[in-house]
Write an enzyme that holds these catalytic residues in place. Structure first.
Site, PDB file in Angstrom:
ATOM      1  CB  VAL A 137      -0.940   0.029   1.217  1.00 59.01           C
ATOM      2  CG1 VAL A 137      -1.927   1.191   1.087  1.00 59.01           C
ATOM      3  CG2 VAL A 137      -1.702  -1.286   1.360  1.00 59.01           C
ATOM      4  N   GLY A 138       0.966   1.901  -1.140  1.00 53.09           N
ATOM      5  CA  GLY A 138       1.781   3.104  -1.263  1.00 53.09           C
ATOM      6  C   GLY A 138       0.988   4.363  -0.984  1.00 53.09           C
ATOM      7  CB  THR A 191      -0.998   7.314  -5.421  1.00 54.31           C
ATOM      8  OG1 THR A 191       0.054   6.538  -6.031  1.00 54.31           O
ATOM      9  CG2 THR A 191      -0.444   8.691  -5.079  1.00 54.31           C
ATOM     10  CG  LEU A 240      -3.760  -2.271  -2.002  1.00 53.53           C
ATOM     11  CD1 LEU A 240      -4.737  -2.234  -0.820  1.00 53.53           C
ATOM     12  CD2 LEU A 240      -4.155  -3.443  -2.936  1.00 53.53           C
ATOM     13  N   GLY A 257      10.487   4.033   7.010  1.00 49.84           N
ATOM     14  CA  GLY A 257       9.331   3.655   6.203  1.00 49.84           C
ATOM     15  C   GLY A 257       9.317   2.163   5.913  1.00 49.84           C
ATOM     16  CG  ASP A 263       7.946   2.684   1.429  1.00 50.28           C
ATOM     17  OD1 ASP A 263       8.388   3.008   2.553  1.00 50.28           O
ATOM     18  OD2 ASP A 263       7.744   3.511   0.515  1.00 50.28           O
ATOM     19  CB  THR A 276       4.320   9.933  -4.210  1.00 49.68           C
ATOM     20  OG1 THR A 276       3.268   9.178  -4.828  1.00 49.68           O
ATOM     21  CG2 THR A 276       3.790  11.286  -3.787  1.00 49.68           C
TER      22      THR A 276
END
Length: 260
Positions: A8-9, A11, A13, A106, A108, A136
């Protein structure tokens, strides 16, 4: 053992269903959804999928979005999952977290480092490497030969750079241009400036890691806009489209091997 990986980023998923939690497992299904449309997953993209046995996810969009994702899984008959989400720790899957406060890194970035570490190892053994994720935001992270995360950079992606200039400077509402060595119009100047700013940050981190380790680093790039950066890089990079999924597969396999 079917395995559902979720990324899930900021902007979107992204998800992938694998036949097992291992890097070479067959992909049974995959897809992506904008965060505004998460509520359609249970009735659309996930409806009729083979039932996942286990799930591991990575989320940077916040707890509210994570709850929305879990609600979608709860709505599907037979999906009796215990959702698990990666939280950066001091060490996992052979990567040591050198952040001042490890849990504030983070998720991610952490998962991408794990995926990249094992990707590099499979290609010929330990070596330092940098991981560049272009989305992003842009992150540039350095990992040494022993798998220690030394630190990294965070800078705005192309879109944020352009919006900042448009909002802070009069007369810059122009279409996207091209990357040129010597831009001669405003559109090209903006696009080239943002691209070269990112490329310059990556080159600086590459030099830091080379000087620190005394060995040429491997260079891994990921993220939805990674392909746009590749032609402008001064070093040879490998573009790995599903790097976070690779990290989730490695993490899931090692976690569950310890508990099964």
């Amino acid at each position: 053992m079917t395995f559902l990986a979720i990324d899930v980023g900021n902007t979107r998923l992204k998800w992938a269903l694998y036949e097992a939690p291992r890097h070479d497992a067959r992909v049974l299904a995959q897809g992506a959804e904008f965060l505004d449309h998460i509520e359609r997953l249970a009735d659309d993209r996930w409806a009729g999928l083979p039932v996942p046995t286990r799930m591991l996810g990575c989320v940077v969009a916040g707890d509210a979005v994570k709850r929305r994702v879990q609600e979608q899984m709860d709505q599907i008959d037979g999906w009796n999952l215990n959702p698990q989400w990666v939280v950066p720790s001091q060490e996992e899957a052979g990567v040591v977290n050198g952040y001042d406060h490890p849990s504030r890194l983070g998720a991610d970035r952490w998962v991408a480092m794990i995926g990249a570490r094992h990707h590099v190892l499979r290609q010929g053994g330990p070596r330092p490497f940098i991981v560049v994720m272009v989305g992003t935001a842009v992150t540039v992270d350095a990992i040494d030969t022993d798998g220690k995360f030394l630190g990294g950079l965070i800078l705005p992606g192309h879109g944020i750079m352009l919006r900042a200039l448009e909002s802070g400077t009069a007369g810059l509402h122009v279409p996207t241009g091209e990357v040129k060595p010597f831009p001669t119009n405003t559109s090209d100047a903006l696009t080239s400036g943002g691209t070269y700013a990112i490329a310059g940050a990556v080159e600086r981190m590459y030099q830091h890691l080379l000087n620190h380790c005394g060995m040429e680093p491997a260079c891994i790039m990921a993220g939805g806009a990674g392909w746009k950066m590749m032609p402008s890089m001064t070093r040879e990079f490998e573009l790995v489209d599903n790097l976070i999924f690779e990290g989730l597969l490695v993490t899931a396999r090692q976690r569950w091997e310890r508990t099964d």
